[in-house]
Design an enzyme around this catalytic site. Structure first.
Site, PDB file in Angstrom:
ATOM      1  N   ARG A  83     -30.989  38.564  -3.077  1.00  0.00           N
ATOM      2  CA  ARG A  83     -31.207  39.188  -1.711  1.00  0.00           C
ATOM      3  C   ARG A  83     -31.524  40.469  -1.879  1.00  0.00           C
ATOM      4  NH1 ARG A  83     -28.595  42.450   1.979  1.00  0.00           N
ATOM      5  NH2 ARG A  83     -28.615  41.809   4.231  1.00  0.00           N
ATOM      6  N   ARG A  92     -35.106  38.187   4.053  1.00  0.00           N
ATOM      7  CA  ARG A  92     -34.001  38.211   2.952  1.00  0.00           C
ATOM      8  C   ARG A  92     -33.971  36.668   2.363  1.00  0.00           C
ATOM      9  NH1 ARG A  92     -30.761  39.847   7.947  1.00  0.00           N
ATOM     10  NH2 ARG A  92     -33.000  40.259   8.337  1.00  0.00           N
ATOM     11  N   ASP A  95     -28.618  35.829   3.869  1.00  0.00           N
ATOM     12  CA  ASP A  95     -27.811  36.803   4.688  1.00  0.00           C
ATOM     13  C   ASP A  95     -26.455  36.116   5.042  1.00  0.00           C
ATOM     14  OD1 ASP A  95     -27.420  39.214   5.379  1.00  0.00           O
ATOM     15  OD2 ASP A  95     -28.032  38.884   7.495  1.00  0.00           O
ATOM     16  N   ASP A  97     -22.916  36.766   6.829  1.00  0.00           N
ATOM     17  CA  ASP A  97     -22.113  37.966   7.630  1.00  0.00           C
ATOM     18  C   ASP A  97     -20.584  37.209   8.142  1.00  0.00           C
ATOM     19  OD1 ASP A  97     -23.709  40.019   7.964  1.00  0.00           O
ATOM     20  OD2 ASP A  97     -25.129  39.055   9.225  1.00  0.00           O
TER      21      ASP A  97
END
Length: 353
Positions: A83, A92, A95, A97
């Site tokens: 990444r 990217r 990712d 989160d």
């Protein structure tokens, strides 16, 4: 064990494969249990950065990690999947989160829960809505936000799990075989689309990756006359981006260390593989090897020679067999010092490839 909801996205290379690898890496941690995964969605990028569409999903996990410890695990997984993101909202490979972490409310540097974008992005909310039930504390808030955001210009569409790299490649190879007049169902071709898909997964495994990361630097005693480090005749194989036909040959690399920083010799060979495992040109491979060496080592100078044969010359067009093309590039002391440059060039003879 806390219930945690994660949002995942990718828009580089084989997007579905990167997401699957990330989920598998999460599930391989003994302190994380994957409870449920949402569908895959193709979504328009946000933030005003021109880039490829994302593939997004969400997972519900159970974990015994504290929030910051889980975040550290996530960052390690992202790093392991190459990444990189040069700009906010930029491209990217993956990712991940943390959107919701049990009933936690956290606002501190590096971590906010719920995530600041939790109720602002359809690509976060729609996959997570698949994972929750009516008892989820923010279920109504999520439903209201989705209804409001659907009136904006955020584009999102569910894609079939079958609509992945291998299925796309095999279907299209089958169509190509039929288009050129052959029979994709005959015995010799029945497994060809699958073979091509598996081959592409290997020879194009660097597509979308910008920076070589599989290296380690070492400190070496430095003197006023730092010695040249040279690796000659590194074989490579790549595919021309103009005709998708092979070109192959040898790369020779030299550099003069600065501040005693050197790289493991085997990593230079891996670097050549990295830059060649994508649709490319010989000129670009020359540039990429040199720029990566510069970025990694910051040496006093780098020299690169690439000698290659091209099937787009030998098999089609002018059809001149055995033609060898040479490209060169120099920086620093190799560009400034004629004697050093000549010494390098004279040590690399154009031979048979």
């Amino acid at each position: 064990m806390e219930d945690v909801y994660l949002s995942l996205g990718s828009n580089i290379g084989n997007r579905e494969a990167f997401l699957q690898q990330a989920i598998e890496a999460l599930g391989s941690d003994p302190r994380i249990m994957i409870e449920k995964q949402a569908s895959l969605y193709e979504t328009s990028p946000v933030g005003g950065v021109k880039q490829r569409a994302f593939v997004n999903t969400a997972v519900k996990i159970g974990t015994t990690y504290e929030p910051l410890a889980l975040l550290k695990v996530i960052h390690e997984i992202e790093s392991g999947l190459h990444r990189t993101r040069q700009v906010h909202w930029g491209p990217r490979t993956v990712d991940i989160d943390i959107i919701f972490f049990g009933n936690e409310q956290i606002d501190q540097p590096g971590l906010s829960i719920p995530h600041p974008e939790a109720f602002n992005r359809l690509f976060v909310l729609i996959p997570i809505q698949e994972l929750i039930d009516g008892q989820f504390p923010d279920a109504d808030k999520i439903a209201t936000a989705i209804k409001s955001l659907q009136q904006d210009d955020q584009s999102i569409k569910k894609i079939s799990p079958a609509n992945n790299f291998y299925t796309e490649i095999t279907n299209n190879v089958t169509n190509i075989l039929a288009a050129i007049g052959d029979d994709p169902t005959r015995k010799g071709l029945i497994e060809t689309p699958d073979r091509v898909a598996r081959m592409y997964a290997n020879i194009f495994d660097s597509i979308g990756l910008e920076d070589f990361q599989d290296y380690k630097l070492f400190d070496s005693p430095e003197s006023d006359d730092s010695k040249t480090v040279m690796v000659k005749g590194i074989p490579f194989y790549s595919m021309c981006e103009h005709h998708m036909m092979p070109f192959w040959g040898k790369v020779s690399v030299a550099y003069v260390p600065d501040n005693g920083k050197i790289i493991g010799l085997s990593k230079i060979l891996r670097l050549v593989d990295f830059v060649s495992h994508k649709l490319s040109l010989q000129e670009k491979i020359t540039d990429d090897v040199l720029s990566q060496m510069e970025k990694i080592l910051h040496p006093k100078g780098v020299a690169v020679i690439v000698d290659a044969r091209h099937m787009c010359i030998e098999m089609r067009g002018v059809k001149k067999t055995g033609t060898v093309t040479r490209t060169t590039k120099f920086t620093g002391v190799f560009q400034q010092n004629d004697e050093l440059r000549s010494e390098f060039l004279n040590s690399i003879q154009v031979g048979q490839i």
